[in-house]
Design a protein around this motif. Sequence first.
Motif, short mmCIF file in Angstrom:
data_model
loop_
_atom_site.label_atom_id
_atom_site.label_comp_id
_atom_site.label_asym_id
_atom_site.label_seq_id
_atom_site.Cartn_x
_atom_site.Cartn_y
_atom_site.Cartn_z
N ARG A 146 12.23 4.49 2.87
CA ARG A 146 12.70 3.31 2.36
C ARG A 146 11.93 2.51 1.12
NH1 ARG A 146 12.10 -1.53 4.50
NH2 ARG A 146 11.11 -0.86 6.43
N LEU A 147 10.38 2.57 1.41
CA LEU A 147 9.87 1.76 0.58
C LEU A 147 9.18 2.55 -0.77
CD1 LEU A 147 7.55 0.24 3.32
CD2 LEU A 147 8.89 -1.15 1.74
N ASN A 148 9.23 3.82 -0.54
CA ASN A 148 8.38 4.80 -1.55
C ASN A 148 9.11 6.11 -1.18
OD1 ASN A 148 7.38 6.04 -3.67
ND2 ASN A 148 5.05 5.26 -2.88
N PRO A 149 10.39 6.39 -1.88
CA PRO A 149 11.03 7.81 -1.54
C PRO A 149 10.36 8.93 -2.01
CG PRO A 149 12.72 5.96 -2.68
CD PRO A 149 11.16 5.31 -2.61
N ASN A 150 9.43 8.72 -2.96
CA ASN A 150 8.84 9.74 -3.64
C ASN A 150 7.50 10.24 -3.00
OD1 ASN A 150 10.93 10.00 -5.55
ND2 ASN A 150 9.85 8.49 -6.54
N VAL A 169 -0.01 9.31 -2.27
CA VAL A 169 0.28 10.11 -0.80
C VAL A 169 -0.16 9.48 0.28
CG1 VAL A 169 -2.01 11.53 -0.63
CG2 VAL A 169 0.14 12.48 -0.07
N LEU A 170 0.50 9.35 1.27
CA LEU A 170 -0.14 8.70 2.49
C LEU A 170 -0.82 9.60 3.44
CD1 LEU A 170 2.81 6.29 2.91
CD2 LEU A 170 0.70 5.58 2.23
N VAL A 193 0.94 -1.23 -0.01
CA VAL A 193 -0.19 0.02 0.04
C VAL A 193 1.15 1.34 -0.05
CG1 VAL A 193 -0.55 0.26 2.57
CG2 VAL A 193 -2.15 1.23 0.93
N VAL A 194 2.15 1.29 0.72
CA VAL A 194 3.30 2.46 0.73
C VAL A 194 3.30 2.56 -0.43
CG1 VAL A 194 5.15 3.22 1.85
CG2 VAL A 194 3.53 1.99 3.11
#
Length: 225
Positions: free
Chosen positions: A184-188, A159-160, A153-154
């Motif tokens: 770490r999972l999604n730098p953007n 956006v989170l 999901v990340v």
Amino acid sequence: MKVQLVENVLKANDEVASLNRRLLNEAGIFALDIIGAPGCGKTAMIEAATQMLQPELRVGIIVGDLATQRDADRMAKWCEQVIQINTGKGCHLEAHHVRQALERMDLTKIDVLFIENVGNLICPVGFDLGQDVKIGMFSVSGGDDKAAKHPFVVCESAVLLLSKTDLLQYIPFDMQLFRDDVKRLNPNVDIIGISVPTGQGMDKWVHWIKAKRSLRFSRAEAASL
Ligand code: MG
Ligand code: ZN
């Protein structure tokens, strides 16, 4: 055989999702698929954002739950175009659910569509509904380890949202750990902290929706010239 079956199910889903996407794009509707665990505050966030977006942008809501009409009843206070889908034993929404809901809505009266997925951080990620963006939602009360435990999901989120930030003063939550896991999972991907009771972060979130919607449709107009 089993793998083949799963592939066929996803392929059929993707075909319906493309139809949904075309329908939504033609109607100028920006659609957000909201994915989060039960109790993370999806419905409360949508209620608050709906009130802030309107009347400038008209909101439609599709809400998925295994059972009850309760969320739709809550949200019907704030907007006319609300459809509840009960999935029974189904633990996620599929494109055909959204298709059926869209057929019952007046798409000419909607600019922003919230699709509140079934409370579940896992399989909703794998099903395209025809949305523009998937939005993962975590809550402070859910714990600071949930991003690391739910990497998909990340990775898939535009956006989170981190909800219930008003509880940070009462609940141990290592913000640095949470942020580092996400990075770490999604730098953007950005994290927007929100609190519905205090309103903290809601302006930023609503601004994000407006900005992405205008970007989406100004691009579509430019492409059709
Ligand atoms: Mg809900
Ligand atoms: Zn599922």
